[in-house]
Design an enzyme around this catalytic site. Structure first.
Site, PDB file in Angstrom:
ATOM      1  CD  GLU A  50     -30.193  82.407 -35.064  1.00 17.16           C
ATOM      2  OE1 GLU A  50     -29.010  81.980 -35.063  1.00 17.16           O
ATOM      3  OE2 GLU A  50     -30.499  83.570 -34.754  1.00 17.16           O
ATOM      4  NE  ARG A 102     -39.553  83.047 -34.097  1.00 16.92           N
ATOM      5  CZ  ARG A 102     -38.243  83.277 -34.041  1.00 16.92           C
ATOM      6  NH1 ARG A 102     -37.423  82.351 -33.568  1.00 16.92           N
ATOM      7  NH2 ARG A 102     -37.752  84.442 -34.445  1.00 16.92           N
ATOM      8  CG  ASN A 139     -34.217  83.292 -31.474  1.00 16.29           C
ATOM      9  OD1 ASN A 139     -34.547  83.261 -32.658  1.00 16.29           O
ATOM     10  ND2 ASN A 139     -33.337  84.165 -31.010  1.00 16.29           N
ATOM     11  CG  ASN A 168     -29.973  86.117 -30.575  1.00 17.51           C
ATOM     12  OD1 ASN A 168     -29.865  85.044 -31.185  1.00 17.51           O
ATOM     13  ND2 ASN A 168     -30.814  87.062 -30.958  1.00 17.51           N
ATOM     14  CG  ASP A 172     -28.748  87.566 -34.033  1.00 14.03           C
ATOM     15  OD1 ASP A 172     -28.855  86.329 -33.916  1.00 14.03           O
ATOM     16  OD2 ASP A 172     -29.672  88.278 -34.451  1.00 14.03           O
TER      17      ASP A 172
END
Length: 305
Positions: free
Chosen positions: A29, A112, A114, A159, A210
């Site tokens: 990522e 968390r 992203n 995303n 994504d």
């Protein structure tokens, strides 16, 4: 590096690509590129690793991290800002030393960081999510000059955060819901100046939306998790192209190289059992695709006003 033919995992255009000689990522990522050092960076979030690839060298350096991180922003030639599971941290490039900078959901131990990107104004948009992708546990934040604001709440998997080259439009998605949204922005601050509207509807192109990046023409290049493709959309939402990649779970693209004409694509083997990984041998590998387009340089983040 390994040369590979494209198009083995999903229907779409074929483009020349190669696979970097780097460890497979559990959850690749956050790819980005620093033009000043001619270096690409990306993460394995779940593996707690940061990858470094100078264009002039075939070597990929792997930096172990003490915590999960998902986004790297350049501050200056010596300093970076990392979005992590424990907030925003300043990273010294030479030593790798991390110093806490700004708390991000410090009271939420089950979330968390992203997806994220830096707006042309120097503002960072960064998303958070539940560690087990719990519905509605995440948010999307704006950060600049030490100020942090929550823009959107009740997001499950943030995303597709990216921006038009002139900074007047932002894009984002919740992978769990499937829509990509478009929102007008103040180009001077990167803050929304209107309400989001659907840019690409859920279910229209297979897989889940994504990570994404815009090119120099303002087109949006969106990785489709589970579909093995990068889908390209014009600024008005027209579908322009499907680009197949040889891994079922591409997670994020970024334009890299001196001419910003190569597309680095991270992938993941998250959630796959042994049989699925055997059927998808490039899962988690990092790809460089000759995509036939040119990107724009990622801006530097503003730590101080």
């Amino acid at each position: 590096m390994q040369d590979e033919a494209n198009g083995t995992k999903g229907a779409g255009d074929a483009a020349p690509l190669h696979i970097l000689e780097a460890p497979a990522c559990h959850l690749g990522e956050g790819p980005t590129y620093d033009p000043a050092s001619d270096t690409a960076w990306w993460f394995d979030i779940l593996g707690k690793r940061l990858f470094e690839k100078p264009s002039a060298s075939p070597e990929v350096r792997v930096h172990d991290l003490p915590l999960m991180a998902s986004q790297l922003c350049t501050v200056d030639d010596r300093t970076q800002l990392l979005a992590t599971e424990k907030g925003l941290h300043v990273r010294d490039v030479a030593s790798g030393r991390l110093t806490p900078h700004t708390a991000l959901e410090a009271d939420e131990s089950d979330t968390r960081s992203n997806d994220g990107r830096v707006h042309p104004s120097g503002a960072l948009w960064i998303g958070t999510m539940g560690r087990k992708a719990e519905m509605g546990r995440g948010s999307i934040y704006w950060f600049r000059g030490g100020e942090l604001r929550r823009l959107y709440a009740s997001v499950s998997i943030p995303n597709a955060i990216c921006f038009s080259p002139d900074g007047t439009v932002g894009y984002f998605a919740d992978t769990a819901r499937g829509d990509i949204h478009r929102v007008p922005l103040d180009p001077e601050t990167g803050l929304p100046s209107g309400e989001p509207a659907v840019f690409v509807p859920a279910g229209a192109f297979g897989g889940g939306p994504d990570g994404a990046v815009t090119d120099a023409e303002g087109n949006v290049w969106n990785a489709r998790w589970g579909a093995g493709r990068i889908e390209v959309f014009s600024p008005d939402g027209r579908h322009l192209r499907s680009l197949a990649v040889p891994a079922r779970q591409p997670s994020c693209p970024a334009f890299i190289g001196r001419h910003l004409d190569q597309l680095l694509v991270t992938t993941a083997y998250e959630g796959m059992d042994d049989a699925e990984r055997a059927a998808d041998p490039h899962a988690g590998r990092t790809l460089i695709v000759q995509a036939g387009a040119k990107g724009v340089a990622e801006p530097r983040v503003r730590l101080a006003l």
